[in-house]
Scaffold this motif. Structure first.
Motif, PDB file in Angstrom:
ATOM      1  N   VAL A  39       0.846  -1.201   0.000  1.00 56.59           N
ATOM      2  CA  VAL A  39       0.000   0.000   0.000  1.00 56.59           C
ATOM      3  C   VAL A  39       0.879   1.249   0.000  1.00 56.59           C
ATOM      4  CG1 VAL A  39      -1.638   1.348   1.356  1.00 56.59           C
ATOM      5  CG2 VAL A  39      -2.009  -1.102   1.047  1.00 56.59           C
ATOM      6  N   GLY A  40       1.926   1.240   0.809  1.00 54.75           N
ATOM      7  CA  GLY A  40       2.849   2.367   0.849  1.00 54.75           C
ATOM      8  C   GLY A  40       3.505   2.606  -0.502  1.00 54.75           C
ATOM      9  N   GLN A  41       3.884   1.530  -1.168  1.00 51.04           N
ATOM     10  CA  GLN A  41       4.485   1.651  -2.499  1.00 51.04           C
ATOM     11  C   GLN A  41       3.476   2.204  -3.499  1.00 51.04           C
ATOM     12  OE1 GLN A  41       5.876  -2.354  -3.153  1.00 51.04           O
ATOM     13  NE2 GLN A  41       7.810  -2.003  -2.078  1.00 51.04           N
ATOM     14  N   ASP A  42       2.235   1.741  -3.423  1.00 54.25           N
ATOM     15  CA  ASP A  42       1.192   2.251  -4.321  1.00 54.25           C
ATOM     16  C   ASP A  42       0.938   3.739  -4.086  1.00 54.25           C
ATOM     17  OD1 ASP A  42       0.879  -0.237  -5.463  1.00 54.25           O
ATOM     18  OD2 ASP A  42      -0.922  -0.760  -4.314  1.00 54.25           O
ATOM     19  N   ILE A  43       0.921   4.137  -2.820  1.00 56.99           N
ATOM     20  CA  ILE A  43       0.718   5.553  -2.501  1.00 56.99           C
ATOM     21  C   ILE A  43       1.869   6.378  -3.058  1.00 56.99           C
ATOM     22  CG2 ILE A  43       0.694   7.234  -0.613  1.00 56.99           C
ATOM     23  CD1 ILE A  43      -0.924   5.125   0.996  1.00 56.99           C
ATOM     24  N   GLN A  44       3.101   5.904  -2.860  1.00 56.17           N
ATOM     25  CA  GLN A  44       4.259   6.643  -3.363  1.00 56.17           C
ATOM     26  C   GLN A  44       4.218   6.751  -4.882  1.00 56.17           C
ATOM     27  OE1 GLN A  44       6.691   8.242  -1.454  1.00 56.17           O
ATOM     28  NE2 GLN A  44       7.032   9.151  -3.464  1.00 56.17           N
ATOM     29  N   LYS A  45       3.782   5.697  -5.542  1.00 55.84           N
ATOM     30  CA  LYS A  45       3.667   5.720  -7.013  1.00 55.84           C
ATOM     31  C   LYS A  45       2.659   6.793  -7.442  1.00 55.84           C
ATOM     32  CE  LYS A  45       2.354   2.815 -10.912  1.00 55.84           C
ATOM     33  NZ  LYS A  45       1.791   1.541 -11.337  1.00 55.84           N
ATOM     34  N   LYS A  46       1.507   6.842  -6.762  1.00 54.98           N
ATOM     35  CA  LYS A  46       0.491   7.841  -7.096  1.00 54.98           C
ATOM     36  C   LYS A  46       0.988   9.260  -6.827  1.00 54.98           C
ATOM     37  CE  LYS A  46      -2.686   5.119  -8.570  1.00 54.98           C
ATOM     38  NZ  LYS A  46      -3.073   5.131  -9.972  1.00 54.98           N
ATOM     39  N   VAL A  47       1.710   9.442  -5.723  1.00 43.55           N
ATOM     40  CA  VAL A  47       2.273  10.763  -5.427  1.00 43.55           C
ATOM     41  C   VAL A  47       3.242  11.176  -6.522  1.00 43.55           C
ATOM     42  CG1 VAL A  47       3.820  12.006  -3.846  1.00 43.55           C
ATOM     43  CG2 VAL A  47       1.930  10.639  -2.929  1.00 43.55           C
ATOM     44  N   ASN A  48       4.087  10.251  -6.941  1.00 41.73           N
ATOM     45  CA  ASN A  48       5.043  10.557  -8.017  1.00 41.73           C
ATOM     46  C   ASN A  48       4.321  10.906  -9.321  1.00 41.73           C
ATOM     47  OD1 ASN A  48       7.157  10.058  -6.257  1.00 41.73           O
ATOM     48  ND2 ASN A  48       7.529   7.994  -7.005  1.00 41.73           N
ATOM     49  N   GLU A  49       3.283  10.147  -9.639  1.00 49.61           N
ATOM     50  CA  GLU A  49       2.507  10.431 -10.847  1.00 49.61           C
ATOM     51  C   GLU A  49       1.855  11.810 -10.756  1.00 49.61           C
ATOM     52  OE1 GLU A  49      -0.259   7.185 -11.149  1.00 49.61           O
ATOM     53  OE2 GLU A  49       1.279   5.768 -11.813  1.00 49.61           O
ATOM     54  N   PHE A  50       1.340  12.156  -9.584  1.00 53.23           N
ATOM     55  CA  PHE A  50       0.716  13.454  -9.384  1.00 53.23           C
ATOM     56  C   PHE A  50       1.737  14.576  -9.559  1.00 53.23           C
ATOM     57  CE2 PHE A  50      -0.449  16.926  -6.435  1.00 53.23           C
ATOM     58  CZ  PHE A  50      -1.606  17.342  -7.063  1.00 53.23           C
ATOM     59  N   GLN A  51       2.923  14.379  -8.972  1.00 56.38           N
ATOM     60  CA  GLN A  51       3.968  15.394  -9.097  1.00 56.38           C
ATOM     61  C   GLN A  51       4.341  15.617 -10.557  1.00 56.38           C
ATOM     62  OE1 GLN A  51       6.929  13.725  -6.444  1.00 56.38           O
ATOM     63  NE2 GLN A  51       6.427  15.226  -4.848  1.00 56.38           N
ATOM     64  N   VAL A  52       4.450  14.549 -11.301  1.00 62.34           N
ATOM     65  CA  VAL A  52       4.786  14.665 -12.723  1.00 62.34           C
ATOM     66  C   VAL A  52       3.663  15.377 -13.468  1.00 62.34           C
ATOM     67  CG1 VAL A  52       5.109  13.326 -14.841  1.00 62.34           C
ATOM     68  CG2 VAL A  52       6.348  12.681 -12.767  1.00 62.34           C
ATOM     69  N   SER A  53       2.424  15.062 -13.145  1.00 66.08           N
ATOM     70  CA  SER A  53       1.299  15.659 -13.868  1.00 66.08           C
ATOM     71  C   SER A  53       1.137  17.151 -13.572  1.00 66.08           C
ATOM     72  CB  SER A  53      -0.003  14.916 -13.559  1.00 66.08           C
ATOM     73  OG  SER A  53      -0.443  15.181 -12.246  1.00 66.08           O
ATOM     74  N   ILE A  54       1.495  17.582 -12.354  1.00 62.80           N
ATOM     75  CA  ILE A  54       1.320  18.998 -12.026  1.00 62.80           C
ATOM     76  C   ILE A  54       2.572  19.836 -12.285  1.00 62.80           C
ATOM     77  CG2 ILE A  54      -0.449  18.533 -10.296  1.00 62.80           C
ATOM     78  CD1 ILE A  54       1.729  19.236  -8.175  1.00 62.80           C
ATOM     79  N   GLN A  55       3.677  19.195 -12.617  1.00 64.59           N
ATOM     80  CA  GLN A  55       4.932  19.923 -12.794  1.00 64.59           C
ATOM     81  C   GLN A  55       4.825  21.068 -13.804  1.00 64.59           C
ATOM     82  OE1 GLN A  55       7.520  19.662 -10.801  1.00 64.59           O
ATOM     83  NE2 GLN A  55       8.446  21.373 -11.880  1.00 64.59           N
ATOM     84  N   ILE A  61       3.272  28.621 -12.828  1.00 65.62           N
ATOM     85  CA  ILE A  61       3.002  29.472 -11.672  1.00 65.62           C
ATOM     86  C   ILE A  61       4.292  30.162 -11.228  1.00 65.62           C
ATOM     87  CG2 ILE A  61       2.396  29.435  -9.208  1.00 65.62           C
ATOM     88  CD1 ILE A  61       0.354  27.201  -9.952  1.00 65.62           C
ATOM     89  N   ASN A  62       5.386  29.425 -11.178  1.00 63.74           N
ATOM     90  CA  ASN A  62       6.657  30.022 -10.779  1.00 63.74           C
ATOM     91  C   ASN A  62       7.089  31.125 -11.749  1.00 63.74           C
ATOM     92  OD1 ASN A  62       6.957  28.491  -8.449  1.00 63.74           O
ATOM     93  ND2 ASN A  62       8.100  26.874  -9.499  1.00 63.74           N
ATOM     94  N   GLU A  63       6.869  30.910 -13.029  1.00 62.54           N
ATOM     95  CA  GLU A  63       7.193  31.937 -14.026  1.00 62.54           C
ATOM     96  C   GLU A  63       6.353  33.201 -13.789  1.00 62.54           C
ATOM     97  OE1 GLU A  63       6.646  30.342 -17.957  1.00 62.54           O
ATOM     98  OE2 GLU A  63       8.145  28.776 -17.641  1.00 62.54           O
ATOM     99  N   LEU A  64       5.073  33.008 -13.550  1.00 64.19           N
ATOM    100  CA  LEU A  64       4.191  34.148 -13.300  1.00 64.19           C
ATOM    101  C   LEU A  64       4.581  34.895 -12.027  1.00 64.19           C
ATOM    102  CD1 LEU A  64       0.763  32.548 -14.284  1.00 64.19           C
ATOM    103  CD2 LEU A  64       2.068  34.247 -15.587  1.00 64.19           C
ATOM    104  N   VAL A  65       4.921  34.164 -10.990  1.00 64.46           N
ATOM    105  CA  VAL A  65       5.351  34.790  -9.739  1.00 64.46           C
ATOM    106  C   VAL A  65       6.631  35.582  -9.973  1.00 64.46           C
ATOM    107  CG1 VAL A  65       6.274  34.306  -7.430  1.00 64.46           C
ATOM    108  CG2 VAL A  65       4.215  33.128  -8.215  1.00 64.46           C
TER     109      VAL A  65
END
Length: 73
Positions: A39-55, A61-65
């Motif tokens: 479960v921990g590995q699955d959660i970490q995988k989803k977090v990594n996928e989320f980070q990649v998708s929002i990058q 946002i950083n450019e605008l700031v």
């Protein structure tokens, strides 16, 4: 003397049962820890996928700031 051996036999039987119960419980704990690790590995995988998708959005946002900060200065 007979009672002593009888009591000792009962104590040994009880101890043996408790050891068996402990072994069963230990096996259950080991099984659950494996599940928790998965479960921990699955959660970490989803977090990594989320980070990649929002990058890209984070970068924008950083450019605008940065642009806003340059204008304010």
């Amino acid at each position: 003397m007979f009672e002593l051996f009888k009591d000792l036999k009962k104590l040994m039987t009880d101890l043996s049962e408790e050891v068996n119960t402990m072994k069963i419980n230990l096996e259950r704990v080991q099984e659950e820890s494996i599940k928790a690790e998965r479960v921990g590995q699955d959660i970490q995988k989803k977090v990594n996928e989320f980070q990649v998708s929002i990058q890209p959005r984070v970068e924008k946002i950083n450019e605008l700031v940065e642009q806003i900060n340059k204008r304010v200065e």
